[in-house]
Scaffold this motif. Structure first.
Motif, mmCIF file in Angstrom:
data_model
loop_
_atom_site.group_PDB
_atom_site.id
_atom_site.type_symbol
_atom_site.label_atom_id
_atom_site.label_comp_id
_atom_site.label_asym_id
_atom_site.label_seq_id
_atom_site.Cartn_x
_atom_site.Cartn_y
_atom_site.Cartn_z
ATOM 1 N N ILE A 33 0.755 -1.037 0.078
ATOM 2 C CA ILE A 33 0.088 -0.203 0.127
ATOM 3 C C ILE A 33 0.780 1.200 0.134
ATOM 4 C CG2 ILE A 33 -1.649 1.368 1.367
ATOM 5 C CD1 ILE A 33 -2.943 -1.447 2.096
ATOM 6 N N ASN A 34 1.897 1.170 0.922
ATOM 7 C CA ASN A 34 2.722 2.542 0.924
ATOM 8 C C ASN A 34 4.247 2.067 1.520
ATOM 9 O OD1 ASN A 34 3.789 5.042 0.807
ATOM 10 N ND2 ASN A 34 1.521 6.069 1.465
ATOM 11 N N ILE A 35 5.062 3.067 1.224
ATOM 12 C CA ILE A 35 6.427 2.846 2.044
ATOM 13 C C ILE A 35 6.829 4.152 2.701
ATOM 14 C CG2 ILE A 35 8.768 2.235 1.603
ATOM 15 C CD1 ILE A 35 7.986 0.477 -0.447
ATOM 16 N N HIS A 36 7.296 4.331 3.732
ATOM 17 C CA HIS A 36 7.738 5.455 4.322
ATOM 18 C C HIS A 36 9.289 5.362 4.890
ATOM 19 C CE1 HIS A 36 3.393 6.875 4.465
ATOM 20 N NE2 HIS A 36 3.151 5.831 4.816
ATOM 21 N N HIS A 37 9.806 6.490 5.031
ATOM 22 C CA HIS A 37 11.018 6.595 5.647
ATOM 23 C C HIS A 37 10.692 7.194 7.068
ATOM 24 C CE1 HIS A 37 15.383 8.539 5.448
ATOM 25 N NE2 HIS A 37 15.105 7.773 6.474
ATOM 26 N N ILE A 38 11.094 6.545 7.932
ATOM 27 C CA ILE A 38 10.901 6.805 9.348
ATOM 28 C C ILE A 38 11.998 6.800 10.344
ATOM 29 C CG2 ILE A 38 8.138 5.989 9.487
ATOM 30 C CD1 ILE A 38 9.462 3.472 10.978
ATOM 31 N N GLY A 39 12.009 6.926 11.386
ATOM 32 C CA GLY A 39 13.221 6.886 12.225
ATOM 33 C C GLY A 39 14.114 8.299 12.284
ATOM 34 N N SER A 40 15.165 8.321 12.860
ATOM 35 C CA SER A 40 16.021 9.556 13.047
ATOM 36 C C SER A 40 16.344 9.874 11.699
ATOM 37 C CB SER A 40 16.948 9.288 14.282
ATOM 38 O OG SER A 40 16.261 9.238 15.341
ATOM 39 N N THR A 41 16.890 8.833 10.843
ATOM 40 C CA THR A 41 17.418 9.192 9.730
ATOM 41 C C THR A 41 16.552 9.930 8.519
ATOM 42 O OG1 THR A 41 17.140 7.016 8.605
ATOM 43 C CG2 THR A 41 19.319 7.226 9.700
ATOM 44 N N SER A 42 15.061 9.839 8.889
ATOM 45 C CA SER A 42 14.073 10.559 8.165
ATOM 46 C C SER A 42 13.895 12.231 8.624
ATOM 47 C CB SER A 42 12.904 9.769 8.265
ATOM 48 O OG SER A 42 12.145 9.882 9.527
ATOM 49 N N ILE A 43 14.802 12.338 9.449
ATOM 50 C CA ILE A 43 14.397 14.034 10.243
ATOM 51 C C ILE A 43 15.576 14.703 9.688
ATOM 52 C CG2 ILE A 43 14.141 14.970 12.146
ATOM 53 C CD1 ILE A 43 12.567 12.489 13.157
ATOM 54 N N PRO A 44 15.524 15.716 9.047
ATOM 55 C CA PRO A 44 16.604 16.528 8.644
ATOM 56 C C PRO A 44 17.283 17.003 9.770
ATOM 57 C CG PRO A 44 14.903 16.742 6.870
ATOM 58 C CD PRO A 44 14.206 15.983 8.200
ATOM 59 N N GLY A 45 18.571 16.960 9.765
ATOM 60 C CA GLY A 45 19.321 17.668 10.789
ATOM 61 C C GLY A 45 19.729 16.811 11.894
ATOM 62 N N LEU A 46 18.844 15.699 12.262
ATOM 63 C CA LEU A 46 18.735 15.130 13.469
ATOM 64 C C LEU A 46 20.086 13.887 13.346
ATOM 65 C CD1 LEU A 46 17.395 14.554 16.365
ATOM 66 C CD2 LEU A 46 15.974 12.956 15.140
ATOM 67 N N ILE A 47 20.760 13.667 14.554
ATOM 68 C CA ILE A 47 21.655 12.809 14.726
ATOM 69 C C ILE A 47 21.170 11.385 14.764
ATOM 70 C CG2 ILE A 47 23.490 14.288 15.954
ATOM 71 C CD1 ILE A 47 22.526 12.739 18.174
ATOM 72 N N ALA A 48 21.892 10.358 14.193
ATOM 73 C CA ALA A 48 20.966 8.959 14.242
ATOM 74 C C ALA A 48 21.946 8.036 14.209
ATOM 75 C CB ALA A 48 19.998 9.238 13.033
ATOM 76 N N LYS A 49 21.556 6.787 14.643
ATOM 77 C CA LYS A 49 22.176 5.776 14.094
ATOM 78 C C LYS A 49 22.242 5.477 12.723
ATOM 79 C CE LYS A 49 20.122 2.606 16.356
ATOM 80 N NZ LYS A 49 18.818 2.969 16.687
ATOM 81 N N PRO A 50 23.223 5.172 11.940
ATOM 82 C CA PRO A 50 23.288 5.281 10.767
ATOM 83 C C PRO A 50 22.700 3.953 10.085
ATOM 84 C CG PRO A 50 25.532 4.583 11.373
ATOM 85 C CD PRO A 50 24.406 5.055 12.357
ATOM 86 N N ILE A 51 21.386 3.825 10.271
ATOM 87 C CA ILE A 51 20.417 2.751 9.780
ATOM 88 C C ILE A 51 19.156 3.266 9.423
ATOM 89 C CG2 ILE A 51 19.127 0.633 10.499
ATOM 90 C CD1 ILE A 51 21.407 0.286 12.705
ATOM 91 N N ILE A 52 18.664 3.006 7.941
ATOM 92 C CA ILE A 52 17.526 3.566 7.406
ATOM 93 C C ILE A 52 16.410 2.531 7.962
ATOM 94 C CG2 ILE A 52 16.504 4.124 5.429
ATOM 95 C CD1 ILE A 52 18.962 5.806 5.700
ATOM 96 N N ASP A 53 15.609 3.288 8.572
ATOM 97 C CA ASP A 53 14.350 2.577 8.869
ATOM 98 C C ASP A 53 13.097 2.805 7.987
ATOM 99 O OD1 ASP A 53 14.371 1.405 11.921
ATOM 100 O OD2 ASP A 53 15.314 3.452 12.038
ATOM 101 N N ILE A 54 12.586 1.812 7.576
ATOM 102 C CA ILE A 54 11.382 1.904 6.611
ATOM 103 C C ILE A 54 10.290 1.397 7.229
ATOM 104 C CG2 ILE A 54 11.090 1.213 4.332
ATOM 105 C CD1 ILE A 54 14.063 1.211 3.519
#
Length: 170
Positions: A33-54
């Motif tokens: 139905i849909n695919i979204h980028h979520i988690g900290s890597t989806s928030i511009p400027g935010l530090i994150a664990k370098p793992i893309i959450d989908i």
């Protein structure tokens, strides 16, 4: 043992998500139905664990297990519900994780929870900064135990989620 790493925002994260989204859409096409980028890597400027959450929204969660072999061919290891009922969870990259998939059936509350959290932090940079500060403090305390990291930020995440859901539903 995986080392807990939190890094500055990387402007390539959205591109990494888009590339993966295309591959995932081809595999899950019939259920997707849909695919979204979520988690900290989806928030511009935010530090994150370098793992893309989908986050993937599907028609029928029970059919997703039929796709395990196809997802494995592009590097994903199936982890079942992994502690969250009615979810299918996958990891890519082994000990050097690059992506996490969180798959839910349409209308599952967890979809709104993840999207609201992302959108709330994008719209409220002061809250995103609180979250970043908490994550940095936890990594400085302990850079090897992911469970301690997750537990340490749990209260703040719950608080932010509550505000995010109220804000999102308005």
């Amino acid at each position: 043992m995986r080392k807990l790493e939190v890094v500055p925002y990387n402007s390539e994260w959205p591109n990494m998500f888009q590339k993966e989204k295309i591959a995932l859409a081809q595999i899950l096409n019939d259920e997707l139905i849909n695919i979204h980028h979520i988690g900290s890597t989806s928030i511009p400027g935010l530090i994150a664990k370098p793992i893309i959450d989908i986050l993937i929204v599907v028609k029928d969660i029970n059919k997703i297990d039929e796709y395990n072999a196809a997802l494995e061919l592009i590097g994903y290891a199936a982890k079942g519900e992994n502690g969250i009922p009615n979810r299918r969870y996958f990891q890519k990259g082994g000990d050097n994780r690059t992506h996490h998939l969180h798959i839910y059936e349409v209308n599952d509350f967890n979809i709104i929870r993840h999207i609201a959290f992302r959108d709330y932090l994008i719209a409220h940079p002061e809250q995103a900064n609180r979250y970043a500060d908490k994550k940095l403090a936890l990594v400085k305390q302990n850079a090897t135990d992911i469970e301690v990291y997750i537990e340490g930020k749990n209260d703040l995440v719950k608080e932010l989620e509550e505000h995010a859901i109220e804000w999102y539903e308005d």
